[in-house]
Design an enzyme around this catalytic site. Sequence first.
Site, PDB file in Angstrom:
ATOM      1  N   HIS A 182      10.621   2.622  -2.397  1.00  0.00           N
ATOM      2  CA  HIS A 182       9.861   2.067  -2.951  1.00  0.00           C
ATOM      3  C   HIS A 182      10.009   1.616  -4.897  1.00  0.00           C
ATOM      4  O   HIS A 182       9.882   2.616  -5.173  1.00  0.00           O
ATOM      5  CB  HIS A 182       8.652   1.937  -1.774  1.00  0.00           C
ATOM      6  CG  HIS A 182       7.561   0.954  -2.338  1.00  0.00           C
ATOM      7  ND1 HIS A 182       6.709  -0.102  -2.334  1.00  0.00           N
ATOM      8  CD2 HIS A 182       7.020   0.952  -4.275  1.00  0.00           C
ATOM      9  CE1 HIS A 182       6.016  -0.708  -2.053  1.00  0.00           C
ATOM     10  NE2 HIS A 182       5.621  -0.443  -4.094  1.00  0.00           N
ATOM     11  N   ASP A 310      10.561  -5.213   6.330  1.00  0.00           N
ATOM     12  CA  ASP A 310       9.073  -3.815   6.010  1.00  0.00           C
ATOM     13  C   ASP A 310       7.425  -4.689   7.026  1.00  0.00           C
ATOM     14  O   ASP A 310       6.443  -4.917   5.652  1.00  0.00           O
ATOM     15  CB  ASP A 310       8.703  -4.991   4.511  1.00  0.00           C
ATOM     16  CG  ASP A 310       7.796  -3.731   3.398  1.00  0.00           C
ATOM     17  OD1 ASP A 310       7.516  -2.633   4.256  1.00  0.00           O
ATOM     18  OD2 ASP A 310       8.188  -3.980   2.945  1.00  0.00           O
ATOM     19  N   HIS A 314      -2.060  -5.964   8.718  1.00  0.00           N
ATOM     20  CA  HIS A 314      -3.427  -5.327   9.139  1.00  0.00           C
ATOM     21  C   HIS A 314      -4.141  -6.984   9.533  1.00  0.00           C
ATOM     22  O   HIS A 314      -3.875  -7.574  10.030  1.00  0.00           O
ATOM     23  CB  HIS A 314      -3.423  -5.926   7.294  1.00  0.00           C
ATOM     24  CG  HIS A 314      -2.424  -5.259   5.776  1.00  0.00           C
ATOM     25  ND1 HIS A 314      -2.608  -3.858   6.296  1.00  0.00           N
ATOM     26  CD2 HIS A 314      -1.391  -5.744   5.618  1.00  0.00           C
ATOM     27  CE1 HIS A 314      -2.013  -3.059   4.852  1.00  0.00           C
ATOM     28  NE2 HIS A 314      -0.788  -4.582   4.780  1.00  0.00           N
TER      29      HIS A 314
HETATM   30 ZN   LIG Z   1       7.465  -0.853   0.021  1.00  0.00          ZN
HETATM   31 ZN   LIG Z   2       6.922  -1.014   3.007  1.00  0.00          ZN
END
Ligand SMILES: [Zn+2]
Ligand SMILES: [Zn+2]
Lengths: 433, 331
Positions: A182, A310, A314
């Site tokens: 990341h 990804d 949430h």
């Molecule tokens: Zn990430």
């Molecule tokens: Zn991620």
Amino acid sequence: MTDTVFIEGGRVIDPASGVDGVRTVVVRDGKVAEVAERLERPRDVRAVDARGRWVTPGFLDLHVHLREPGQEYKETVATGARAAAAGGFTAVCAMPNTVPPNDNTSVTELILARARAAGLARVYPVGCISKGMKGEELAEYGELQAAGCVALSDDGRPVASSALMRRALEYARAFDLPLTVHEEDLALVGKGVMHEGPAATRLGLKGIPAASEEVMVARDLALLELTGGRLHIAHLSTAGSVRAVREAKRRGLSVTAEVTPHHLALTDEDVARSRYATAFKMAPPLRSAADRAAVREALADGTIDCIATDHAPHSPVEKDLEFDAAANGVVGLETAFPVGLALVREGVLSERRLVEALTAGPARAFRLPGGSLARGAPADLAVLDPAREWRCEPALFHSKSKNSPWMGATLVGRCTLTLVGGRIVHELAEGGR
Amino acid sequence: MIGKHRHLTGLEPLTREEILSVLELATSMKEVLRRPLKKVPTLRGKAVVNLFFEASTRTRTSFETAAKILSADAINWTSSSSSVTKGETLVDTALNIEAMHPDILVIRHPAGGAPELVAQHVSCAVVSAGDGAHEHPTQGLLDLYTLSEHFCAAGGAPAGAAPDFGVLAGKTIAIVGDVSHSRVARSDLHGLTKLGAKVRVCGPPTMIPQGIEAMGAEVHHQLRPAVEGADAVVMLRIQHERIGDPLIPGTREYSKFWGLNERKAAEWLTPSCAILHPGPINRGVELAPEVADGARSVILDQVENGVAVRMAVLYLLAGGAHEAAEGGARA
Ligand SMILES: [Zn+2]
Ligand SMILES: [Zn+2]
């Protein structure tokens, strides 16, 4: 008798074995027994009419967040796997930023046990790069791999220390594990909440410069050159990152990269159009139109190896807030195919390249099984209706969370049938919603 | 309603005509404000809640005064944004206030977009009193009003005459200071460009946000070319906390290069150039005291016009159009 399925009349697109045409796929004993143009179907087997549909290897997602253990109110391994199956994904890599993080074998084993119990998609755990994802000490890569981890990542945050990153790349070589990174220089990100540019300026939101990603990509490519090993750039989002990866590949470095459907489809202007809708807030942020053009081109030409969602569930607790305060991330498993298909209609990707980016591309990047319908391969496959229109509504989502930028939109293209190891794990009723 | 809008969250969504309608109504409101008995029953029985997550006595008092002159009940609800860390979200707070049936919710919040989030959850009208670095629409309106008034007077209009807002077309306004963190700058930019003025923004590059040109601004990093020939200069407040950010090395260097003192004002500004400031002023940083209090300064006019503009906004959003005549204000 054995469980045999004939999937007939569909357009088989299998870039790994170079097939694109109407074929019958025969599944027997959980494996692909045959892919052939003309086959006599015995009377006592199940037939699937796939006319007008695509039949592809099951999709592989190298980057999902399943939130279990620790945040089961957002997603569990079972609900995430259910969402995967509904989206045509037969295998997902589960990022380790759970609570506690997957830096030890008990967490790995728990994830695998939950996945087995659900029996919906193959779940490949990703272990942590550093213990507790603190960026201080290496996690036990050998142990993690032995327990079932297929890659290493501190996703959710960057590895801030160049020295630790160097050691991680070196040490992972002993186990031939890829590091999936990341890329974010947190000092440059500061309090930024969206891409730095005219849209952020108009909205009065603090910007995140493209350079915050690019300096880290450049650093890690330099380290990769020093150490060897395998580096995978997660959710690559900028034109500068594309240039760096393209050049590194040209020089023969062992680097691969992924891009998300949202970075392929949307830009920072969509944040402005949405008037601060937090379903458009993610890290990295939606970038400029020029960045989007660059990642599209890079995916088409193979500089970017694959699409990864990804998938980041949430709940409204994290999302129904001011843009500044909302959590980063969107769900993606159930919308990846239609979003990708829109790129085909726009002429950005060929149909074959889209399927490759969801199947053989990710399989190669992490050297995972699957991604092909070769004879003898496990029967992990998806039947997709490229013409099916559907309204993306909360009630249709199998994921526990609904934080999608496409919520409320009408999408074209839907997975109608998913098989894992020859077993039907998802089936959309005819005309069903 | 302002045009088709139920809320006022910024000047960006408003058309030129919608902006003009508010400004024109503000003219009548200013007349009410200047009466010896400044109280009209126009919004009697209406409730205005001032919900401030950020301290701003000036803006809150201005809204409160505007509400009271129109006979609305003004309720102040002060909340720290740290209530979020106590578990109460902005949406929770909005729903609590909603339960009290206010007609207008005036909200000041440190996060850009907060008034729009609130507007999605409540049924009353929402007015932004400044959200993060996004917009401060009533400040933008009062600046448009003050500038028009100044240009009309400079053009020989009799004192006290209603300003002609068409006067802004073709004028050049310089906005100087920390534009990146300024909601005032953004609202001014939207308002001024919609009314046909040219806008220059000026400050060190660390204080000029990327892509501000796309909003119609001409960017300067040196003060002199930015203010030379300008018809007015808006000096922004330099917040001391930005020094640690770090956007500038210190206030001393800032005032030397981007502050306005008497000498620079005398040498660089045209004789009729007005100086505005959203207040409160850091005297000696962005403005020397002599300039802030000097003949060019229209800073106190801004304060007065602020009340008139806010009266107009509250009036329009509380939906009191048919009561206009009774209240002495024309719609
Ligand atoms: Zn990430
Ligand atoms: Zn991620």
